[in-house]
Design a protein around this motif. Structure first.
Motif, PDB file in Angstrom:
ATOM      1  N   ILE A 158       0.850  -1.187   0.000  1.00 33.12           N
ATOM      2  CA  ILE A 158       0.000   0.000   0.000  1.00 33.12           C
ATOM      3  C   ILE A 158       0.882   1.232   0.000  1.00 33.12           C
ATOM      4  O   ILE A 158       1.818   1.329   0.785  1.00 33.12           O
ATOM      5  CB  ILE A 158      -0.949   0.006   1.216  1.00 33.12           C
ATOM      6  N   ASP A 159       0.555   2.175  -0.885  1.00 31.33           N
ATOM      7  CA  ASP A 159       1.350   3.391  -0.977  1.00 31.33           C
ATOM      8  C   ASP A 159       0.673   4.470  -0.128  1.00 31.33           C
ATOM      9  O   ASP A 159      -0.228   5.167  -0.588  1.00 31.33           O
ATOM     10  CB  ASP A 159       1.447   3.816  -2.447  1.00 31.33           C
ATOM     11  N   TYR A 160       1.142   4.568   1.142  1.00 23.41           N
ATOM     12  CA  TYR A 160       0.463   5.472   2.069  1.00 23.41           C
ATOM     13  C   TYR A 160       0.623   6.937   1.672  1.00 23.41           C
ATOM     14  O   TYR A 160      -0.262   7.753   1.904  1.00 23.41           O
ATOM     15  CB  TYR A 160       0.953   5.236   3.500  1.00 23.41           C
ATOM     16  N   GLU A 161       1.782   7.236   1.071  1.00 21.56           N
ATOM     17  CA  GLU A 161       2.003   8.626   0.666  1.00 21.56           C
ATOM     18  C   GLU A 161       0.984   9.056  -0.387  1.00 21.56           C
ATOM     19  O   GLU A 161       0.376  10.110  -0.281  1.00 21.56           O
ATOM     20  CB  GLU A 161       3.417   8.742   0.112  1.00 21.56           C
ATOM     21  N   LYS A 162       0.790   8.173  -1.351  1.00 18.37           N
ATOM     22  CA  LYS A 162      -0.161   8.504  -2.416  1.00 18.37           C
ATOM     23  C   LYS A 162      -1.580   8.559  -1.868  1.00 18.37           C
ATOM     24  O   LYS A 162      -2.376   9.402  -2.259  1.00 18.37           O
ATOM     25  CB  LYS A 162      -0.064   7.461  -3.541  1.00 18.37           C
ATOM     26  N   GLN A 163      -1.879   7.627  -0.934  1.00 21.52           N
ATOM     27  CA  GLN A 163      -3.214   7.644  -0.321  1.00 21.52           C
ATOM     28  C   GLN A 163      -3.438   8.945   0.436  1.00 21.52           C
ATOM     29  O   GLN A 163      -4.503   9.551   0.353  1.00 21.52           O
ATOM     30  CB  GLN A 163      -3.374   6.453   0.630  1.00 21.52           C
ATOM     31  N   SER A 164      -2.403   9.385   1.191  1.00 24.98           N
ATOM     32  CA  SER A 164      -2.513  10.628   1.945  1.00 24.98           C
ATOM     33  C   SER A 164      -2.778  11.804   1.020  1.00 24.98           C
ATOM     34  O   SER A 164      -3.674  12.613   1.264  1.00 24.98           O
ATOM     35  CB  SER A 164      -1.225  10.902   2.728  1.00 24.98           C
ATOM     36  N   LEU A 165      -1.971  11.890  -0.049  1.00 17.15           N
ATOM     37  CA  LEU A 165      -2.119  13.008  -0.986  1.00 17.15           C
ATOM     38  C   LEU A 165      -3.514  13.032  -1.581  1.00 17.15           C
ATOM     39  O   LEU A 165      -4.161  14.068  -1.663  1.00 17.15           O
ATOM     40  CB  LEU A 165      -1.062  12.911  -2.093  1.00 17.15           C
ATOM     41  N   LYS A 166      -3.963  11.856  -1.972  1.00 16.70           N
ATOM     42  CA  LYS A 166      -5.287  11.755  -2.579  1.00 16.70           C
ATOM     43  C   LYS A 166      -6.362  12.156  -1.569  1.00 16.70           C
ATOM     44  O   LYS A 166      -7.342  12.833  -1.913  1.00 16.70           O
ATOM     45  CB  LYS A 166      -5.494  10.304  -3.053  1.00 16.70           C
TER      46      LYS A 166
END
Lengths: 297, 326, 153
Positions: A2-10
């Motif tokens: 899971i890409d937490y950074e991308k999830q956060s940004l989104k």
């Protein structure tokens, strides 16, 4: 995975959009909290607040509870599969209205607590929420990946069949011995929304809250009974306990029983009537003298 | 009094002996966390920089204490207890004892709580210095010394591999001995920076209490872990003709805490309850006792599932007060 | 030894369990009455609490009785389909089934909690049920659970 950074940004992008075009009044999420060691609840009310939101591998808080507090307002919530089950439960029990809530479904493969997989997460059946308005997938995109879940939790019915009454009593007693009756489990639970809990009622002295065994037993058993067919296995009670009491197996055992006997699972259908609110004239005579025998136990 | 230098083996040997005379309470592992608990095996004792999860207030103020029994016309009061030795209390926990002493012997000793005094008088406290700050600690801005606490019977400091013991009272004189040495030089005492010099009217309605408390779930864990929280409730329970009066911990974070007999509740909102907790520590107790009832141990901050932070809250209030003055 | 453990049968001097019996007003209580007026013998082990309907029995009552040290609990109502309030015992049936599983998981012997249906005309059956329940609980011995202060006996 899971890409937490991308999830956060989104998530931040979504929250900003929702807040700036006034679709919602508040976005429920989590923000960093270095003192506690994992992210804690955060209410973003202005578009510029949204930047504080994060999504990490250890944001295990069930935010569904806070929705009842912002009742009447339009709210968006960043929710994992277990949170969504809780939200569905609350909708089914008329505590929330579906129209007020925007569910941002976060794909999740289990959350970490104290550097290991939170024990509630090993029972999770799906990485993807079963009800959502906006999807944020594992890679930050909008198409869910349907990740494989560990699903390795104990089967409580199996455990009960292979143990004696004394062993089961031992386990129960060992857990409630630690209890200090602070009721943090009740406060954190999505299902415990009674205005006045049975244990707090003044009019009838059913329970005297001094931490003796009888009171502890009465509290935990009654709470388990009240949550029969309503527990969504989010594990909030266990995460919040200051004494490390873990009675989740009781709730899980009852969920298994309810599913097997009445074909009902909590948090699946917002339209469903809760299992103890209805009956069928040909229900099994389980547990009755001379009736159908209870499986295994 | 001079100080003594001794190594960990000697400390443990001394503790082994002391266990005959005292109930020894010290930091030991309880599952996967450190707690102040009764020592049954000396080697379990952990004397290092870690702060135990719970505060040691249970030694003088138990969670449930039977204060009286009414039976067949007789009234039984609390009984004598075996002397207790608390070893390894951190400076923040020792500082809290002073606040307890003030509360339970209120108005300069005019109102004395016999149950508290009974336990307090049989308690000997040996402090233990910290070597470093932990995540969430803010004792430095609360004026608590890292390596010394004046309100105990003796103080241990870790210096390299060994300990330096400094007796402070007669009770603490013979607890540990070793080769005589100079007492540890005290680090400069920190200023009490985090205090509220304000009137209640300046903060009561003007501060954004709702925003401070929005994550609160009302679990009361903060007050149960706090070394200075001391609110209690008295309950009478009847069982087969014997009435037992117990004193049990209560918490201002519970909605029922302020529920009146007539059904009115003056603090129904969680923001009001959190305000009470903050102001009780930082405003109301200082009004009566000349000191703030927070030692900066950070337990409430680390354990809060909702992420409430008393340090940030008070800092923010101070900032707002200064801005208002400009 | 607590008072609980000292309760003995006046005739045989042996221990008899303390059983709390919740009986529905319309069927089982009347059934118990019939057993009495018909002079049918059954063990004196039950303490009857009359309730309007088996659906009135809050699971908490049963838990409270057990955690305070009762040796057993018996709940009896109208037969399914015969409820005075039409559906009270149907709701009760689900509730009790779940409660029994819960108690069993928490280490209470399933035989300590008994649910049954007895109608107003079944005086003989009532006596029979009480005898069966008493025998089952007697075989288990005094309750090891609860009691105030955790003084389990």
């Amino acid at each position: 995975m899971i890409d937490y950074e991308k999830q956060s940004l989104k998530l931040i992008e979504t929250a900003e959009k929702l807040l700036s075009d006034n679709t919602v009044d508040v976005v429920l999420g989590v923000k960093d909290n270095p003192e506690v060691g994992w992210p804690t609840p955060y209410f973003a009310r202005k578009p510029e607040d949204a930047k504080k939101l994060v999504w990490t591998e250890d944001c295990h808080v069930n935010l569904a509870n806070y929705l009842t507090e912002v009742k009447g307002k339009k709210a968006a919530i960043a929710a994992k599969a277990c949170d969504v089950r809780s939200i569905i439960n609350l909708i089914a029990e008329n505590q929330l209205s579906r129209g007020d809530i925007t569910i941002i479904g976060m794909e999740c493969a289990g959350k970490m607590q104290n550097e290991k997989l939170a024990s509630a997460c090993d029972a999770c059946p799906a990485s993807v929420p079963n009800l959502y308005d906006i999807a944020i997938a594992a890679d930050g995109s909008e198409t869910y990946k349907n990740l494989e879940m560990p699903n390795s939790s104990e089967n409580v019915t199996e455990w009960a069949i292979h143990t004696t009454v004394e062993e089961r009593l031992d386990r129960f007693m060992k857990e409630i011995d630690k209890c200090i009756l602070c009721f943090a489990c009740r406060q954190a639970c999505q299902g415990c929304y009674c205005v006045t809990c049975f244990i707090d009622r003044k009019a009838t002295p059913w329970e005297q809250v001094d931490a003796d065994t009888a009171t502890k037993m009465a509290f935990h058993l009654t709470r388990a009974m009240h949550l029969a067919g309503r527990c969504t296995d989010c594990g909030a009670c266990e995460k919040v306990c200051p004494s490390g009491v873990n009675l989740k197996y009781l709730f899980k055992g009852l969920s298994e029983f309810v599913e097997e006997t009445y074909d009902f699972k909590a948090g699946m259908d917002p339209e469903a009537t809760p299992v103890l609110d209805r009956y069928s004239s040909d229900d099994k005579q389980v547990a009755f003298l001379g009736g159908d025998s209870i499986v295994g136990i | 009094m001079s100080a003594y230098k001794l190594d960990i083996a000697r400390v443990k040997a001394a503790l082994e002996k002391l266990m005959e005379k005292y109930t020894v309470i010290a930091p030991v592992m309880n599952g996967d966390r450190l707690d102040y608990a009764e020592v049954t095996e000396v080697n379990d004792v952990i004397l290092d920089n870690q702060l135990p999860y719970k505060s040691p207030k249970e030694m003088v103020f138990p969670r449930v204490e039977k204060v009286m029994r009414f039976l067949e016309g007789k009234v039984e009061e609390a009984q004598d207890i075996k002397p207790v030795l608390l070893v390894g209390a951190k400076p923040c926990d020792v500082a809290a004892m002073r606040i307890f002493d003030d509360i339970f012997t209120g108005d300069k000793g005019k109102f004395q709580d016999p149950f508290y005094l009974n336990r307090r008088n049989s308690l000997t406290i040996i402090g233990l210095g910290c070597t470093d700050y932990k995540n969430g600690c803010f004792c430095n801005i609360r004026g608590t010394d890292l390596s010394f606490a004046p309100d105990c019977d003796g103080f241990l400091n870790m210096v390299g591999d060994s300990f330096i013991y400094q007796p402070l009272t007669d009770k603490g004189k013979d607890i540990f001995t070793g080769e005589e040495t100079e007492p540890v030089k005290r680090a400069d005492k920190h200023e009490e920076e985090l205090v509220l010099n304000a009137k209640e009217s300046e903060v009561f309605t003007t501060m954004p209490w709702e925003a401070y408390a929005e994550g609160c779930i009302g679990c009361g864990t903060c007050t149960y872990l706090c070394p200075t929280c001391h609110c209690f409730n008295l309950r009478d329970a009847e069982d087969k003709g014997v009435v037992t009066r117990t004193r049990v911990w209560d918490s201002c974070m519970y909605p029922k805490f302020t529920l009146h007999a007539g059904g009115h509740n003056p603090r129904t909102k969680k923001s009001e309850r959190f305000r009470q907790r903050v102001l009780h520590k930082y405003l109301y107790i200082p009004e009566n006792y000349d000191h703030t009832a927070c030692t900066g141990c950070g337990r409430c901050i680390r354990a809060c599932p909702g992420g409430l932070n008393i340090m940030n809250t008070v800092t923010d209030i101070k900032k707002r007060l200064e801005e208002a003055k400009k | 030894m607590s008072e609980r453990a000292q309760v003995t049968d006046a005739v045989t001097k042996e221990w008899t369990p303390k059983i709390v019996a919740f009986l529905c007003n319309w069927c089982s209580y009347a059934g118990a009455d019939l057993a009495g007026t018909s002079r049918i013998q059954y063990p004196p082990s039950i303490r009857v609490i009359r309730v309007p309907c088996s659906g009135r029995v809050n699971p908490q009552y049963i838990i409270k009785a057990l955690s305070d040290g009762a040796d057993g609990v018996m709940v009896s109502g109208c037969h399914p389909g015969d409820c005075h309030y039409l559906e009270g015992n149907y709701y009760a049936r689900r509730r009790f089934s779940i409660l029994k599983r819960l108690l069993s998981l928490a280490g209470f012997h399933p035989d300590r909690v008994q649910f049954t249906w007895v109608s107003a005309s079944e005086g003989a059956r009532f006596a029979e049920v009480v005898t069966t329940v008493t025998d089952k609980i007697k075989a288990l011995g005094p309750s090891k659970h609860g009691g105030r202060d955790g003084q389990a006996q």
